[in-house]
Design a protein around this motif. Structure first.
Motif, mmCIF file in Angstrom:
data_model
loop_
_atom_site.group_PDB
_atom_site.id
_atom_site.type_symbol
_atom_site.label_atom_id
_atom_site.label_comp_id
_atom_site.label_asym_id
_atom_site.label_seq_id
_atom_site.Cartn_x
_atom_site.Cartn_y
_atom_site.Cartn_z
ATOM 1 N N LEU A 12 0.823 -1.210 0.000
ATOM 2 C CA LEU A 12 0.000 0.000 0.000
ATOM 3 C C LEU A 12 0.859 1.263 0.000
ATOM 4 O O LEU A 12 0.612 2.206 -0.761
ATOM 5 C CB LEU A 12 -0.930 -0.009 1.213
ATOM 6 C CG LEU A 12 -1.833 1.220 1.384
ATOM 7 C CD1 LEU A 12 -2.754 1.373 0.181
ATOM 8 C CD2 LEU A 12 -2.637 1.113 2.673
ATOM 9 N N LYS A 13 1.894 1.282 0.843
ATOM 10 C CA LYS A 13 2.738 2.483 0.938
ATOM 11 C C LYS A 13 3.539 2.719 -0.328
ATOM 12 O O LYS A 13 3.710 3.857 -0.774
ATOM 13 C CB LYS A 13 3.661 2.355 2.148
ATOM 14 C CG LYS A 13 2.920 2.463 3.474
ATOM 15 C CD LYS A 13 3.837 2.300 4.672
ATOM 16 C CE LYS A 13 3.038 2.408 5.971
ATOM 17 N NZ LYS A 13 3.898 2.247 7.168
ATOM 18 N N THR A 14 4.048 1.661 -0.938
ATOM 19 C CA THR A 14 4.789 1.847 -2.185
ATOM 20 C C THR A 14 3.862 2.307 -3.303
ATOM 21 O O THR A 14 4.255 3.103 -4.163
ATOM 22 C CB THR A 14 5.492 0.542 -2.604
ATOM 23 O OG1 THR A 14 4.543 -0.544 -2.599
ATOM 24 C CG2 THR A 14 6.629 0.213 -1.653
ATOM 25 N N GLU A 15 2.615 1.814 -3.293
ATOM 26 C CA GLU A 15 1.659 2.265 -4.306
ATOM 27 C C GLU A 15 1.363 3.749 -4.147
ATOM 28 O O GLU A 15 1.268 4.496 -5.134
ATOM 29 C CB GLU A 15 0.370 1.452 -4.197
ATOM 30 C CG GLU A 15 -0.651 1.794 -5.259
ATOM 31 C CD GLU A 15 -1.906 0.947 -5.166
ATOM 32 O OE1 GLU A 15 -2.823 1.151 -5.984
ATOM 33 O OE2 GLU A 15 -1.967 0.069 -4.271
ATOM 34 N N LEU A 16 1.242 4.205 -2.899
ATOM 35 C CA LEU A 16 1.004 5.634 -2.659
ATOM 36 C C LEU A 16 2.217 6.468 -3.043
ATOM 37 O O LEU A 16 2.086 7.575 -3.590
ATOM 38 C CB LEU A 16 0.651 5.852 -1.183
ATOM 39 C CG LEU A 16 -0.689 5.265 -0.706
ATOM 40 C CD1 LEU A 16 -0.846 5.425 0.791
ATOM 41 C CD2 LEU A 16 -1.848 5.920 -1.444
ATOM 42 N N LEU A 17 3.410 5.952 -2.761
ATOM 43 C CA LEU A 17 4.628 6.700 -3.073
ATOM 44 C C LEU A 17 4.830 6.866 -4.576
ATOM 45 O O LEU A 17 5.395 7.879 -5.021
ATOM 46 C CB LEU A 17 5.845 5.996 -2.468
ATOM 47 C CG LEU A 17 6.060 6.197 -0.961
ATOM 48 C CD1 LEU A 17 7.194 5.307 -0.451
ATOM 49 C CD2 LEU A 17 6.371 7.671 -0.654
ATOM 50 N N THR A 18 4.397 5.894 -5.356
ATOM 51 C CA THR A 18 4.575 6.004 -6.813
ATOM 52 C C THR A 18 3.783 7.170 -7.396
ATOM 53 O O THR A 18 4.083 7.630 -8.501
ATOM 54 C CB THR A 18 4.136 4.707 -7.516
ATOM 55 O OG1 THR A 18 2.788 4.394 -7.149
ATOM 56 C CG2 THR A 18 5.055 3.553 -7.142
ATOM 57 N N GLU A 19 2.798 7.668 -6.660
ATOM 58 C CA GLU A 19 1.993 8.790 -7.139
ATOM 59 C C GLU A 19 2.585 10.141 -6.759
ATOM 60 O O GLU A 19 2.036 11.180 -7.122
ATOM 61 C CB GLU A 19 0.574 8.678 -6.573
ATOM 62 C CG GLU A 19 -0.151 7.397 -6.990
ATOM 63 C CD GLU A 19 -1.497 7.247 -6.330
ATOM 64 O OE1 GLU A 19 -1.851 8.150 -5.517
ATOM 65 O OE2 GLU A 19 -2.189 6.254 -6.600
ATOM 66 N N TRP A 20 3.707 10.121 -6.024
ATOM 67 C CA TRP A 20 4.339 11.388 -5.593
ATOM 68 C C TRP A 20 5.034 12.038 -6.783
ATOM 69 O O TRP A 20 5.795 11.414 -7.523
ATOM 70 C CB TRP A 20 5.336 11.092 -4.470
ATOM 71 C CG TRP A 20 5.973 12.333 -3.906
ATOM 72 C CD1 TRP A 20 5.375 13.525 -3.631
ATOM 73 C CD2 TRP A 20 7.350 12.494 -3.555
ATOM 74 N NE1 TRP A 20 6.252 14.409 -3.124
ATOM 75 C CE2 TRP A 20 7.500 13.806 -3.060
ATOM 76 C CE3 TRP A 20 8.451 11.650 -3.599
ATOM 77 C CZ2 TRP A 20 8.722 14.318 -2.622
ATOM 78 C CZ3 TRP A 20 9.665 12.148 -3.156
ATOM 79 C CH2 TRP A 20 9.804 13.463 -2.675
ATOM 80 N N ASP A 21 4.790 13.331 -6.978
ATOM 81 C CA ASP A 21 5.333 14.058 -8.125
ATOM 82 C C ASP A 21 6.837 14.239 -8.058
ATOM 83 O O ASP A 21 7.476 14.501 -9.085
ATOM 84 C CB ASP A 21 4.655 15.431 -8.239
ATOM 85 C CG ASP A 21 3.171 15.314 -8.550
ATOM 86 O OD1 ASP A 21 2.784 14.276 -9.140
ATOM 87 O OD2 ASP A 21 2.409 16.230 -8.206
ATOM 88 N N GLY A 22 7.427 14.124 -6.874
ATOM 89 C CA GLY A 22 8.857 14.362 -6.732
ATOM 90 C C GLY A 22 9.737 13.219 -7.200
ATOM 91 O O GLY A 22 10.972 13.312 -7.144
ATOM 92 N N LEU A 23 9.164 12.141 -7.663
ATOM 93 C CA LEU A 23 9.944 10.983 -8.093
ATOM 94 C C LEU A 23 10.306 11.092 -9.572
ATOM 95 O O LEU A 23 9.512 11.575 -10.393
ATOM 96 C CB LEU A 23 9.147 9.688 -7.890
ATOM 97 C CG LEU A 23 8.825 9.290 -6.442
ATOM 98 C CD1 LEU A 23 7.946 8.044 -6.455
ATOM 99 C CD2 LEU A 23 10.091 9.014 -5.655
ATOM 100 N N ASP A 24 11.514 10.624 -9.888
ATOM 101 C CA ASP A 24 11.856 10.512 -11.305
ATOM 102 C C ASP A 24 11.452 9.116 -11.795
ATOM 103 O O ASP A 24 11.002 8.268 -11.023
ATOM 104 C CB ASP A 24 13.346 10.780 -11.546
ATOM 105 C CG ASP A 24 14.245 9.862 -10.726
ATOM 106 O OD1 ASP A 24 13.801 8.738 -10.393
ATOM 107 O OD2 ASP A 24 15.384 10.256 -10.401
ATOM 108 N N ALA A 25 11.617 8.882 -13.079
ATOM 109 C CA ALA A 25 11.148 7.629 -13.682
ATOM 110 C C ALA A 25 11.824 6.396 -13.082
ATOM 111 O O ALA A 25 11.138 5.412 -12.764
ATOM 112 C CB ALA A 25 11.352 7.676 -15.196
#
Length: 241
Positions: A68-81
């Motif tokens: 669940l937490k990794t799924e939420l983190l993937t939606e964070w705009d601060g991440l690169d590809a």
């Protein structure tokens, strides 16, 4: 002539009461041994229930939280590809591990030692692995309360998962038909799909087919595969239960 009466007293181990006491003692020992085995079986089943519960509730919950937490983190705009790809991979591994853990907990739990329990789990797995496809499972009348040994359940269920996994990954099928039956004391599983099929000769070297053959051999059963490129596939597993 004279008459002399001679009486030979039997030894103690030749007496009726001694023989009767031996029979009674043997019966009591057999009864005690049976009760001991039953008590040990109950203790073992309680332990299996506890282990299955711990695996499902504690480890399963932790893996679910990671997913669940990794799924939420993937939606964070601060991440690169690359970071987003790494998190997606962690999420996928957590979900797959959680599913495998549920299977292990199911194997351990004595509440699902029956043929009916295995069929119920087969339906749950089909709903997960065949999501997005039309699928149908048909179960012919059978003795669902029959208890199955752990090795039989493990090999049959692993073969079933292997077949569905191959369909989901390789077949491009839109429809899957599953038949479960008990005939003449044998368990019969038939899985048909309308997918692309494959060349049986080329598939002989694949790990999936070798695993199916090995588990079927452990079951002292038979494996039949009918397929041709572009014409779908039928896999039939027959095993003594």
């Amino acid at each position: 002539g004279s008459l002399l009466s001679v009486v030979v007293e039997p030894r103690y181990f030749q007496t009726v009461w001694f023989k009767a006491s031996i029979i009674v003692a043997a019966g009591l020992m057999m009864l005690a041994a049976q009760r001991f085995r039953q008590a040990r079986r109950r203790d073992l089943e309680r332990l299996r229930v506890q282990i299955a519960s711990d695996l499902h509730d504690e480890l399963g919950s932790n893996l679910g939280s990671i997913a669940l937490k990794t799924e939420l983190l993937t939606e964070w705009d601060g991440l690169d590809a690359p970071q987003r790809a790494e998190l997606s991979e962690i999420n996928q591994v957590a979900l797959e591990t959680a599913n495998q853990l549920r299977d292990v907990a199911w194997f351990i739990n004595p509440e699902f030692d029956t043929l009916g329990g295995m069929i119920l789990r087969m339906q749950e797995v089909a709903a997960r692995l065949l999501d997005g496809r039309q699928w149908e499972i048909t179960v012919e009348p059978m003795e669902k309360e029959r208890r199955l040994r752990l090795e039989i359940r493990r090999n049959l269920f692993s073969n079933y998962k292997e077949i569905l996994h191959n369909i989901a990954k390789h077949s491009s099928a839109s429809r899957v038909e599953i038949l479960v039956a008990e005939r003449n004391g044998s368990f019969e599983l038939i899985v048909r799909d309308n997918g692309c099929g494959f060349d049986p000769q080329r598939a002989q070297s694949g790990a999936g087919l070798r695993n199916l053959q090995r588990r079927t051999l452990d079951l002292k059963g038979e494996l039949f595969i009918h397929t041709n490129p572009g014409k779908g596939t039928e896999v039939r597993v027959v095993a003594q239960i």
